[in-house]
Write a protein that holds these residues in place. Structure first.
Motif, PDB file in Angstrom:
ATOM      1  N   TYR A   1       0.787  -1.096  -0.055  1.00 48.10           N
ATOM      2  CA  TYR A   1       0.185   0.014   0.110  1.00 48.10           C
ATOM      3  C   TYR A   1       0.902   1.335   0.025  1.00 48.10           C
ATOM      4  CZ  TYR A   1      -4.666  -1.958   0.673  1.00 48.10           C
ATOM      5  OH  TYR A   1      -5.701  -2.512   0.347  1.00 48.10           O
ATOM      6  N   GLU A   2       2.007   1.359   0.626  1.00 46.16           N
ATOM      7  CA  GLU A   2       2.981   2.280   0.706  1.00 46.16           C
ATOM      8  C   GLU A   2       3.415   2.983  -0.765  1.00 46.16           C
ATOM      9  OE1 GLU A   2       5.939   1.751   3.377  1.00 46.16           O
ATOM     10  OE2 GLU A   2       4.742   1.320   4.970  1.00 46.16           O
ATOM     11  N   LYS A   3       3.457   1.925  -1.654  1.00 47.87           N
ATOM     12  CA  LYS A   3       3.833   2.244  -3.057  1.00 47.87           C
ATOM     13  C   LYS A   3       2.824   2.459  -3.809  1.00 47.87           C
ATOM     14  CE  LYS A   3       7.933  -1.048  -2.453  1.00 47.87           C
ATOM     15  NZ  LYS A   3       7.809  -1.446  -1.172  1.00 47.87           N
ATOM     16  N   GLY A   4       1.584   2.428  -3.380  1.00 46.61           N
ATOM     17  CA  GLY A   4       0.251   2.803  -4.214  1.00 46.61           C
ATOM     18  C   GLY A   4      -0.278   1.642  -4.741  1.00 46.61           C
ATOM     19  N   VAL A   5      -1.479   1.637  -4.836  1.00 49.67           N
ATOM     20  CA  VAL A   5      -2.673   0.509  -5.390  1.00 49.67           C
ATOM     21  C   VAL A   5      -3.517   1.240  -6.385  1.00 49.67           C
ATOM     22  CG1 VAL A   5      -4.283  -1.147  -5.154  1.00 49.67           C
ATOM     23  CG2 VAL A   5      -2.406  -0.912  -3.527  1.00 49.67           C
ATOM     24  N   ASP A   6      -3.360   0.750  -7.690  1.00 48.90           N
ATOM     25  CA  ASP A   6      -3.991   1.209  -8.712  1.00 48.90           C
ATOM     26  C   ASP A   6      -5.585   0.937  -8.803  1.00 48.90           C
ATOM     27  OD1 ASP A   6      -3.955  -1.177 -10.751  1.00 48.90           O
ATOM     28  OD2 ASP A   6      -1.993  -0.701 -10.201  1.00 48.90           O
ATOM     29  N   TRP A   7      -6.548   1.487  -9.561  1.00 46.60           N
ATOM     30  CA  TRP A   7      -7.784   1.063  -9.478  1.00 46.60           C
ATOM     31  C   TRP A   7      -7.958  -0.292 -10.213  1.00 46.60           C
ATOM     32  CZ3 TRP A   7     -11.429   3.984  -7.191  1.00 46.60           C
ATOM     33  CH2 TRP A   7     -11.173   5.140  -6.777  1.00 46.60           C
ATOM     34  N   PHE A   8      -7.138  -0.663 -11.156  1.00 48.73           N
ATOM     35  CA  PHE A   8      -7.162  -1.956 -12.112  1.00 48.73           C
ATOM     36  C   PHE A   8      -6.841  -2.916 -10.952  1.00 48.73           C
ATOM     37  CE2 PHE A   8      -4.634  -5.072 -14.140  1.00 48.73           C
ATOM     38  CZ  PHE A   8      -5.322  -5.494 -15.147  1.00 48.73           C
ATOM     39  N   SER A   9      -6.098  -2.747 -10.297  1.00 46.24           N
ATOM     40  CA  SER A   9      -5.704  -4.029  -9.114  1.00 46.24           C
ATOM     41  C   SER A   9      -6.689  -4.435  -8.326  1.00 46.24           C
ATOM     42  CB  SER A   9      -4.267  -3.739  -8.414  1.00 46.24           C
ATOM     43  OG  SER A   9      -3.272  -3.495  -9.276  1.00 46.24           O
ATOM     44  N   VAL A  10      -7.528  -3.285  -7.818  1.00 47.94           N
ATOM     45  CA  VAL A  10      -8.439  -3.682  -6.748  1.00 47.94           C
ATOM     46  C   VAL A  10      -9.411  -4.712  -7.270  1.00 47.94           C
ATOM     47  CG1 VAL A  10     -10.498  -2.621  -5.560  1.00 47.94           C
ATOM     48  CG2 VAL A  10      -8.285  -1.254  -5.715  1.00 47.94           C
ATOM     49  N   ASP A  11      -9.981  -4.303  -8.622  1.00 43.73           N
ATOM     50  CA  ASP A  11     -10.707  -5.081  -9.389  1.00 43.73           C
ATOM     51  C   ASP A  11     -10.261  -6.837  -9.766  1.00 43.73           C
ATOM     52  OD1 ASP A  11     -12.830  -3.379  -9.162  1.00 43.73           O
ATOM     53  OD2 ASP A  11     -12.415  -2.418 -11.021  1.00 43.73           O
ATOM     54  N   MET A  12      -9.132  -6.659 -10.305  1.00 45.83           N
ATOM     55  CA  MET A  12      -8.403  -8.034 -10.748  1.00 45.83           C
ATOM     56  C   MET A  12      -8.124  -8.760  -9.563  1.00 45.83           C
ATOM     57  SD  MET A  12      -5.504  -8.645 -13.099  1.00 45.83           S
ATOM     58  CE  MET A  12      -6.375  -8.790 -14.701  1.00 45.83           C
ATOM     59  N   GLY A  13      -7.616  -7.902  -8.445  1.00 50.94           N
ATOM     60  CA  GLY A  13      -7.075  -8.743  -7.317  1.00 50.94           C
ATOM     61  C   GLY A  13      -8.431  -9.578  -6.604  1.00 50.94           C
ATOM     62  N   ARG A  14      -9.492  -8.902  -6.432  1.00 54.65           N
ATOM     63  CA  ARG A  14     -10.694  -9.492  -5.691  1.00 54.65           C
ATOM     64  C   ARG A  14     -11.215 -10.526  -6.573  1.00 54.65           C
ATOM     65  NH1 ARG A  14     -14.068  -5.400  -7.180  1.00 54.65           N
ATOM     66  NH2 ARG A  14     -14.783  -6.824  -8.881  1.00 54.65           N
ATOM     67  N   GLU A  15     -11.313 -10.368  -7.961  1.00 52.47           N
ATOM     68  CA  GLU A  15     -11.850 -11.298  -9.026  1.00 52.47           C
ATOM     69  C   GLU A  15     -10.766 -12.539  -8.888  1.00 52.47           C
ATOM     70  OE1 GLU A  15     -14.987 -11.160 -10.665  1.00 52.47           O
ATOM     71  OE2 GLU A  15     -14.952  -9.783  -8.896  1.00 52.47           O
ATOM     72  N   ARG A  16      -9.658 -12.148  -8.975  1.00 50.66           N
ATOM     73  CA  ARG A  16      -8.605 -13.573  -8.826  1.00 50.66           C
ATOM     74  C   ARG A  16      -8.636 -14.025  -7.611  1.00 50.66           C
ATOM     75  NH1 ARG A  16      -6.131 -17.441 -11.336  1.00 50.66           N
ATOM     76  NH2 ARG A  16      -4.018 -17.820 -10.959  1.00 50.66           N
ATOM     77  N   ALA A  17      -9.061 -13.644  -6.565  1.00 52.09           N
ATOM     78  CA  ALA A  17      -8.924 -14.439  -5.339  1.00 52.09           C
ATOM     79  C   ALA A  17     -10.376 -15.382  -5.215  1.00 52.09           C
ATOM     80  CB  ALA A  17      -9.167 -13.354  -4.084  1.00 52.09           C
ATOM     81  N   LEU A  18     -11.475 -14.662  -5.709  1.00 54.96           N
ATOM     82  CA  LEU A  18     -12.671 -15.326  -5.928  1.00 54.96           C
ATOM     83  C   LEU A  18     -12.559 -16.752  -6.860  1.00 54.96           C
ATOM     84  CD1 LEU A  18     -15.280 -12.416  -5.922  1.00 54.96           C
ATOM     85  CD2 LEU A  18     -14.759 -13.992  -3.892  1.00 54.96           C
ATOM     86  N   SER A  19     -11.735 -16.446  -7.892  1.00 56.12           N
ATOM     87  CA  SER A  19     -11.646 -17.526  -8.830  1.00 56.12           C
ATOM     88  C   SER A  19     -10.784 -18.833  -8.240  1.00 56.12           C
ATOM     89  CB  SER A  19     -10.979 -16.961 -10.024  1.00 56.12           C
ATOM     90  OG  SER A  19     -10.433 -18.213 -10.831  1.00 56.12           O
ATOM     91  N   LEU A  20      -9.653 -18.146  -7.635  1.00 55.00           N
ATOM     92  CA  LEU A  20      -8.998 -19.381  -6.639  1.00 55.00           C
ATOM     93  C   LEU A  20      -9.673 -20.153  -5.788  1.00 55.00           C
ATOM     94  CD1 LEU A  20      -5.420 -17.393  -6.413  1.00 55.00           C
ATOM     95  CD2 LEU A  20      -5.861 -19.339  -7.619  1.00 55.00           C
ATOM     96  N   ILE A  21     -10.599 -19.208  -4.911  1.00 56.15           N
ATOM     97  CA  ILE A  21     -11.541 -20.137  -3.693  1.00 56.15           C
ATOM     98  C   ILE A  21     -12.299 -21.039  -4.609  1.00 56.15           C
ATOM     99  CG2 ILE A  21     -13.211 -19.679  -2.236  1.00 56.15           C
ATOM    100  CD1 ILE A  21     -12.014 -16.829  -1.761  1.00 56.15           C
TER     101      ILE A  21
END
Length: 796
Positions: free
Chosen positions: A366-386
């Motif tokens: 977070y200290e380096k900055g999180v972009d808008w793209f990562s929020v959506d892709m990260g959430r969807e990738r986690a749900l896909s792995l679950i």
């Protein structure tokens, strides 16, 4: 950032290129590869073997003789292990094998039977259960029965991969992930980059999902939650455990591993809350006064009202972006999870992490900055792995708050404009090819390029940033060194000021002094330790907006405090005799608050410490410095607060104080913890350091002899000798060649407020030998001048 090659290969083909070649290509496009790590470098000649037969040793009850098939041959191993059976597949260290413990295995005789190696346990291979089940058993590691025979154990256990340790610059947070690096690798190799699998199925649920409220929209611009039910906490599959382990993360369980996996793969920190411990709804707010939280590390933290927290209706659940609370983690009996994906302000997370002294993988990201793209892709990738690992059921329930992602940035430029900035010609098609390979959308209309910046490239603002992207991949070695059109060669070398500083350093080193360098930032309490008066201009210091600590809170206006700190550090370590000097800038504001740049003064500080040092030793050094640079000066009693009032002097030029020197004031020495007499000088060099040192002019020795006279006068004790010498020279004119003090007497036969001062005078004329009458006339003028100026009386 550790990037396992096996993980990188999930997105772009790199299994046909060596790690060294890939590292070189990454370096060429602006990334620093600090290290290439081979994970199996400390294991050699350990293979898989199948036990064919086990017999008791004829001369040792606790030993067994085993016949083992190691693929290339059947060999004999003598062992004391008790957990092996015929048919087991085990790791076999052959003759000459090297183990991670540093041990080398050799063929040996054990009670008359030759053993051609040894069986290995998980501890001897330095692996745990995250590598393979059973590695932590007290005994020989038993491999799965289907394991191929004669295979290198590194291949079987996944220990033969390469990891690139890539240093990513602060302006490229999009590359703080495996997928981010994969995009760059795809561009540099000209290969297609696969998208992460984001597919999953959803189910309906009657379980209520907490609603989300954001109180401070500046500190949290986006917060999303998804509900996962029927959660099953299990061990993660080997492929996931291997990737996490290679990246330096310890596997825990499937759900925690998924959040860590997404953090490393996509660059999006996630947090999974056990819904049982969420009371009511979710509120993203700053901490309440005196609010406390027990974090997952078991420590209690007192929060400040500027720190962002994730809270429910009753309590804080997590320190936002840093670490979850005590009951927010995943437990073995967790069944329902609220999965968080958010975008927090990086400045807020950095301040919170540093203030609490609490750092995590999430806070570092977070200290380096999180972009808008990562929020959506990260959430969807986690749900896909679950869904893929069958770790739970993804529900349709969603909860979110915050602002929508901003529209994609559009930049219009031309290849000519980019080429003009780079100084070389890059064809339009080449520019388009490079930008498209880096995921930019480019539309060509005549010569104009309309470039749409991808959401994850927050560092790209205008055409100059596009030019940087182009030259990274076009090749810096294509830039040709040329002069500007109006440029002309100049002769290098030091200027007068630089040469004088070097000459000054040489002079001080010749006196046995060592140069020191200290920070230009100091503790604001230093001015009190130096006893500076409240109205002293040296108390007007420039404050640092975001200091590292109170020790570096303001910019210094003098060097004395920094020098005394160094003196203390040395004397405190039993170094009690030394000479030091520092040439550095002081910063004196012209007004506060600052409206213009401060006056930066190059200043010299000297310190002499030791039993053999004294006032006159320091005076000699100061005088030599001033003489070398041709400074005309006088000396007077000093009123400098950090110097002893009776053993110090000011240096004046044209009635302006340019420096002071003397013994350090006893109270100042006590404040700094110094127990040995110390003598210090501080001189403003700006008054003379920029002037070229005058060339020495030699002349013939005098043809005519000098006439020497002694002069002793009685004068008030408060009159400085320096003023008397100046009066003597003025009265004597050009005939006075030398004035030298040789005696000061105070005591019997002289009033208490008087002193006797004696000088040796030398007179000489360039064109003749002086007679007694001429000399006496000058002597009378000198006596009269001293009497008029100071009330001096001639002593007979």
């Amino acid at each position: 950032m550790k990037i396992p090659m096996i993980w990188l290969n999930d997105f772009v083909q790199v299994d046909d290129i060596s790690p060294e070649q890939l590292a070189e290509k990454l370096v060429n496009v602006g990334f620093e590869v600090e290290e290439i790590i081979y994970t199996g470098s400390n294991i050699e000649r350990v293979v898989t073997g199948k036990i064919l037969d086990i017999q008791k040793h004829i001369d040792a009850d606790r030993l067994s003789v085993c016949m083992v098939d190691v693929g290339a041959e059947i060999t004999t191993i003598v062992t004391a292990a008790t957990n092996i059976r015929v048919g087991n597949v085990v790791p076999v260290a052959l003759d000459g094998a090297v183990l991670p413990t540093g041990k080398t295995i050799h063929t040996g005789d054990l009670r008359g039977v030759t053993s051609y190696g040894m069986f290995c346990s998980g501890a001897e291979l330095k692996i745990d259960g995250s590598v393979i089940e059973g590695a932590e058993v007290d005994g020989i590691l038993i491999l799965p029965p289907e394991t191929p025979i004669g295979q290198d154990i590194k291949t079987v256990l996944g220990l033969d991969d390469y990891v690139l340790d890539v240093s990513v610059t602060a302006n490229r947070p999009d590359c703080q992930s495996v997928y981010g690096i994969a995009r760059e690798v795809g561009a540099v190799l000209g290969r297609k980059v696969k998208q992460p699998n984001l597919k999953y199925k959803t189910v309906e649920t009657s379980t209520r999902i907490p609603s989300v409220t954001i109180v401070n929209g500046q500190l949290c611009t986006r917060y999303e939650g998804r509900l996962v039910t029927d959660v099953k906490i299990e061990t993660s599959p080997k492929w996931m455990r291997d990737r996490l382990r290679l990246a330096g993360i310890r596997p825990i369980n499937n759900l925690v591993d998924i959040t860590n996996f997404v953090l490393l793969e996509i660059g999006q920190p996630l947090h999974a809350f056990d819904l049982r411990f969420v009371d009511g709804d979710i509120c993203v707010r700053t901490a309440l006064p005196d609010e406390k939280i027990v974090a997952l590390d078991g420590n209690e933290y007192k929060l400040q009202d500027t720190m962002l927290v994730i809270a429910d209706d009753k309590k804080p659940l997590a320190i936002a972006g840093v670490m979850g609370g005590e009951y927010s983690g995943i437990m073995p009996d967790t069944t329902t999870v609220f999965l968080e994906a958010a975008r927090f302000d990086r400045g807020s997370i950095r301040t919170t992490s540093r203030t609490l002294g609490l750092r995590s993988d999430s806070s570092a990201r977070y200290e380096k900055g999180v972009d808008w793209f990562s929020v959506d892709m990260g959430r969807e990738r986690a749900l896909s792995l679950i869904s893929q690992l069958k770790a739970g059921k993804i529900t349709t329930s969603k909860s979110s708050a915050g602002i929508a992602a901003p529209a994609a940035k559009t930049i219009q430029t031309t290849a000519t404009e980019i080429s003009g900035l780079l100084g070389i010609e890059v064809k339009t098609q080449q520019v388009v090819k490079i930008l498209k390979a880096l995921c930019f959308d480019v539309v060509i209309s005549g010569e104009t390029l309309t470039v749409v910046v991808p959401g994850f490239r927050t560092d790209v603002e205008n055409y100059t940033d596009l030019a940087e992207e182009v030259i990274r991949y076009y090749g810096y070695d294509n830039i040709q060194s040329t002069f500007m059109a109006t440029a002309r060669p100049t002769v290098g070398g030091y200027g007068d000021k630089q040469e004088n500083v070097e000459a000054l350093k040489d002079l001080l080193c010749g006196y046995g002094a060592y140069e020191i360098m200290t920070y230009g930032f100091i503790n604001r309490k230093q001015v009190d330790m130096l006893l500076l008066p409240q109205d002293s201009p040296l108390r007007a210091m420039i404050e640092i907006k975001n200091p590292l600590s109170e020790e570096y809170a303001v910019m210094r206006t003098q060097l004395a405090g920094s020098m005394l700190k160094v003196v203390y550090n040395n004397t405190n370590r039993k170094n009690e005799s030394f000479r030091l000097f520092e040439i550095a800038r002081t910063f004196r504001p012209q007004s506060l608050p600052l409206t213009e740049l401060p006056n930066e003064r190059l200043t010299l500080s000297i310190a002499l410490t030791g039993a053999d040092e004294g006032f006159y030793a320091l005076k000699e050094i100061v005088g030599d410095i001033l003489h070398k640079f041709g400074v005309c000066y006088t000396m007077d009693y000093s009123k400098q607060s950090w110097l002893h009032p009776g053993i110090s002097a000011d240096i004046l030029t044209d009635d302006t104080i340019i420096g002071s020197f003397g013994k350090v004031h006893p109270k100042v020495m006590e404040a700094f913890g110094i127990h040995i007499d110390t003598y210090m000088a501080e001189i403003d060099l700006e008054t003379f350091i920029g002037t070229r040192i005058a060339t020495k002019i030699y002349q013939p020795l005098p043809k005519f002899p000098a006439v020497n006279r002694d002069l002793a006068v009685l004068i008030d004790d408060a009159v400085p000798v320096g003023h008397m010498i100046e009066a003597i020279r003025n009265a004597a004119g050009c005939l006075c060649e030398q004035v030298e003090l040789f005696d000061i007497y105070k005591g019997a036969q002289i009033d208490a407020d008087k002193k006797s001062v004696a000088f040796s005078l030398a007179f000489r004329a360039k064109d003749r030998t002086l007679n007694d009458a001429e000399v006496q006339t000058v002597m009378n003028a000198i006596v009269q001048s001293l009497e008029n100026a100071f009330g001096a009386q001639l002593r007979m």
